[in-house]
Design an enzyme around this catalytic site. Sequence first.
Site, PDB file in Angstrom:
ATOM      1  N   CYS A 173       5.143  -0.105   2.750  1.00  0.00           N
ATOM      2  CA  CYS A 173       5.779  -1.387   3.052  1.00  0.00           C
ATOM      3  C   CYS A 173       7.100  -1.234   3.803  1.00  0.00           C
ATOM      4  O   CYS A 173       7.402  -2.037   4.703  1.00  0.00           O
ATOM      5  CB  CYS A 173       5.972  -2.221   1.787  1.00  0.00           C
ATOM      6  N   ASP A 197       0.809  -1.214   0.000  1.00  0.00           N
ATOM      7  CA  ASP A 197       0.000   0.000   0.000  1.00  0.00           C
ATOM      8  C   ASP A 197       0.847   1.271   0.000  1.00  0.00           C
ATOM      9  O   ASP A 197       0.349   2.358   0.294  1.00  0.00           O
ATOM     10  CB  ASP A 197      -0.929   0.019   1.221  1.00  0.00           C
ATOM     11  N   HIS A 214       9.441  -3.329  -3.486  1.00  0.00           N
ATOM     12  CA  HIS A 214       8.776  -3.731  -2.240  1.00  0.00           C
ATOM     13  C   HIS A 214       9.783  -4.128  -1.170  1.00  0.00           C
ATOM     14  O   HIS A 214      10.868  -4.639  -1.468  1.00  0.00           O
ATOM     15  CB  HIS A 214       7.861  -4.927  -2.530  1.00  0.00           C
TER      16      HIS A 214
END
Length: 242
Positions: free
Chosen positions: A114, A111, A220
Amino acid sequence: MGEHNRNPFAIASASGNAGGGSTSASSDSSFSSSVADTDDDQTIARILAEDESLRREQGKLGRRLSHLGSIPHTPRVNRQIPDVNDATLDHELLSGRLATYGLAELQMEGDGNCQFRALADQLFRNADYHKHVRKHVVKQLKRQRKLYEEYVPMKYRHYRRKMKKPGEWGDHVTLQAAADRFEAKICLVTSFREQSYIEILPHNKIPLRVAWLSYWSEVHYNSLYSVGDVPTRKPKKKHWLF
């Protein structure tokens, strides 16, 4: 990206106030906000100081990976997100390294928070504390501007305002600020093809704790554990996976 944060110290003054009433109200609000910040700082400090089991677990990971060499860390902002083919290859490379090192990921929600979620999980064993981690990182960026400004290729105040927003992606500047604020060594197992491991150390301090993160380059962050030790918590939203 994300909502604009309101200034908790700002109070709209009524027109025509006399006798210092507005100043008094503003002072009361500022005092309340200061108390709240102090309480939050003390709570975080207590959690960090008391979690001896967490430090033992992180030390065990460190001993297992003590053979890995690290290059000096240079803070930087995020680069361009790789295309799907490159990102897929990077993910496969990272997954292979984690398997080789006996590590497993606790997946964080994709979102935009992370990095802060992974840090919160490592520091507090609760990824939901990511808002507190972000707040303290932004405070650190403000208080120690001279440490970070040279690495930010935009007006520094704009960068700080951007990082205050929920959902704004963290970068290697915020990682350095987190290492400094929490007196932590942040260890990244990465998908970089030329460098599998990076250590981020606090400026002029001996780290009191260690945080282990995986970094799928420009895509990520996840929280790292030894295989078999990953908590059973599950993300509420879809995480980054192809």
